[in-house]
Enzyme design. Structure first.
Site, PDB file in Angstrom:
ATOM      1  N   LYS A 149       0.806  -1.221   0.000  1.00  0.00           N
ATOM      2  CA  LYS A 149       0.000   0.000   0.000  1.00  0.00           C
ATOM      3  C   LYS A 149       0.836   1.268   0.000  1.00  0.00           C
ATOM      4  CE  LYS A 149      -4.274  -1.585   2.167  1.00  0.00           C
ATOM      5  NZ  LYS A 149      -5.062  -1.657   3.373  1.00  0.00           N
ATOM      6  N   LYS A 231      -4.298  -9.789  -7.089  1.00  0.00           N
ATOM      7  CA  LYS A 231      -5.637 -10.104  -6.569  1.00  0.00           C
ATOM      8  C   LYS A 231      -6.641  -9.071  -7.097  1.00  0.00           C
ATOM      9  CE  LYS A 231      -5.580  -7.345  -2.397  1.00  0.00           C
ATOM     10  NZ  LYS A 231      -5.917  -7.108  -1.046  1.00  0.00           N
ATOM     11  N   LYS A 234     -10.320  -3.273  -5.191  1.00  0.00           N
ATOM     12  CA  LYS A 234     -11.024  -2.032  -5.567  1.00  0.00           C
ATOM     13  C   LYS A 234     -10.038  -0.897  -5.840  1.00  0.00           C
ATOM     14  CE  LYS A 234     -11.035  -0.403  -1.002  1.00  0.00           C
ATOM     15  NZ  LYS A 234     -10.337  -1.540  -0.425  1.00  0.00           N
TER      16      LYS A 234
END
Ligand code: TYM
Length: 382
Positions: A149, A231, A234
């Site tokens: 992230k 994966k 969103k």
């Protein structure tokens, strides 16, 4: 003299918050590894508007199954986790309501499950702080989700770093034994086990060991339709990588038609060597009432991957149709959804308060006079 009298009366008066007997163990308690804990399921999801197929097949579908098999289940909409990246307040509020409607539409029944909003139970942040004091920066820095992230961030918010500690607090607060999640959360569950054990060793047995529930291998990691090495997520900037439960049927067909496969036309399930087509077979199997990936491959023998995409799209559209209808129905009555969250909060809060009273007492926090041994010594002398 007056002061001594006052002290004596305070010490003999019953304290405002009495700790249940089981909670009065002191810090030199031994870790009791033989203790049997009641099975307790807890999981959480960020309020990001609608669910995508990965969230649904990897987690929420399983949540409903566990609930229907009579387990003790608590499901939390983790809004505090969401603000680790910037959020528009109004959008966040709408997303919370949308997520509540979606969970109900996926079969989560507030009469059987506790459904609540994380920020309404303040004990989550309290335990987060205490656990944060037990963990090290080195332990958090190496977590793969954190690395992923923050890869492109210049300034990393502290909240993003602490994110897994708050997740551990969510889980431990309810003395959870099992956590149904997708594969991407496994390291966070391991951190939770580590922090629970650390606390138990230092302050006496308080938390059970918790375990991730990932029972369908093909559901554990639903892959991006555009780049099957990643994966489904969103936060993927590629819109066609991800199917949302609220996508219109023609959007779903379009996204699946554009799904990346390979140059072999046969349909096989081989997740290691053929990630793209195997991802479609996995999705197809998971929306087809228990048909295995082998059965699916046998059924579609002889058709090429191009045509197979249309078969998958049809199965997904059919499966999601009633869910989409229900989401829209629930959204017509937002006050009912708020009421459900409030009822859930009440149930969750009771347990959270008990755990925090126990935790604080063991750690030595708070000003409960009956706990101050130094005052007890004075009082005996008086
Ligand atoms: P979140 O909101 O990212 O995802 C919710 C659930 O969906 C699963 N999931 C997937 N499963 C399979 N394939 C995918 N592509 C996929 N993408 C997401 C996730 O594994 C998760 O189970 N940190 C958590 C929320 C959380 C939590 C908790 C979970 C906060 N506290 C306590 C369990 C227990 C998260 O961000 O999930």
């Amino acid at each position: 003299m007056n002061c001594i009298k006052r002290l004596r009366s305070l010490l003999t008066r019953s304290s405002p918050k009495q700790f249940p007997r089981a909670f009065t163990s002191s810090t030199d308690d031994k870790v009791d590894e033989t203790r049997q804990w009641p099975r307790k399921i807890f999981s959480g999801i960020q309020p990001t508007g609608s669910l995508h197929l990965g969230n649904y097949l990897g987690a929420v579908q399983k949540w409903a199954e566990l609930q229907n098999s009579g387990e003790d289940v608590t499901y939390c909409i983790v809004d505090l986790h969401s603000i680790t990246v910037p959020q528009d307040p109004e959008t966040l509020r709408n997303n919370i309501i949308q997520m509540t409607a979606t969970m109900l539409a996926c079969g989560i029944d507030p009469n059987k499950s506790t459904v609540f909003l994380q920020s309404t139970v303040k004990e989550h942040t309290e335990l987060n702080w205490i656990l944060g004091c037990l963990t090290t920066m080195a332990r958090l820095r190496h977590l793969p989700q954190y690395k992923e992230k923050t890869q492109k961030m210049k300034e990393i918010p502290l909240g993003l770093f602490l994110y897994p500690v708050l997740q551990a607090a969510d889980i431990l607060l309810y003395k959870t034994t099992h956590v149904p999640v997708g594969e991407d959360q496994v390291q966070h569950i391991q951190l939770t086990q580590h922090l629970g054990n650390l606390f138990n060793n230092r302050f006496g047995t308080t938390f059970p060991d918790c375990h991730a529930i990932i029972d369908k291998k093909e559901a554990a990691r639903i892959r991006s339709l555009r780049d099957p090495s990643k994966k489904m997520s969103k936060s993927d900037p590629e819109v066609k990588s991800c199917i949302y439960l609220t996508d219109e049927p023609d959007v779903i067909v379009e996204k699946i038609k554009k799904a990346v496969t390979d140059f072999t036309s046969e349909v096989t399930y081989d997740p290691e060597n053929r990630m793209g087509v195997s991802n479609l077979v996995a999705i197809h199997s998971l929306v087809s009432n228990g048909k295995s990936t082998e059965e699916i491959c046998k059924e579609v023998q002889g058709i090429d991957t191009g045509k197979y995409k249309m078969v998958v799209a049809e199965a997904v559209v059919e499966h999601l149709k009633p869910i989409r209808t229900k989401i829209n129905e629930y959204l017509k009555n937002p006050s009912e959804l708020v009421y459900i969250l409030e009822e859930g909060r009440e149930k969750a809060q009771g347990i959270a308060e008990e755990t925090m009273a126990e935790v604080k007492q063991k750690v030595g926090l708070g000003a409960n006079l009956s706990e101050f041994s130094v005052l007890k010594t004075i009082s005996k002398k008086m």
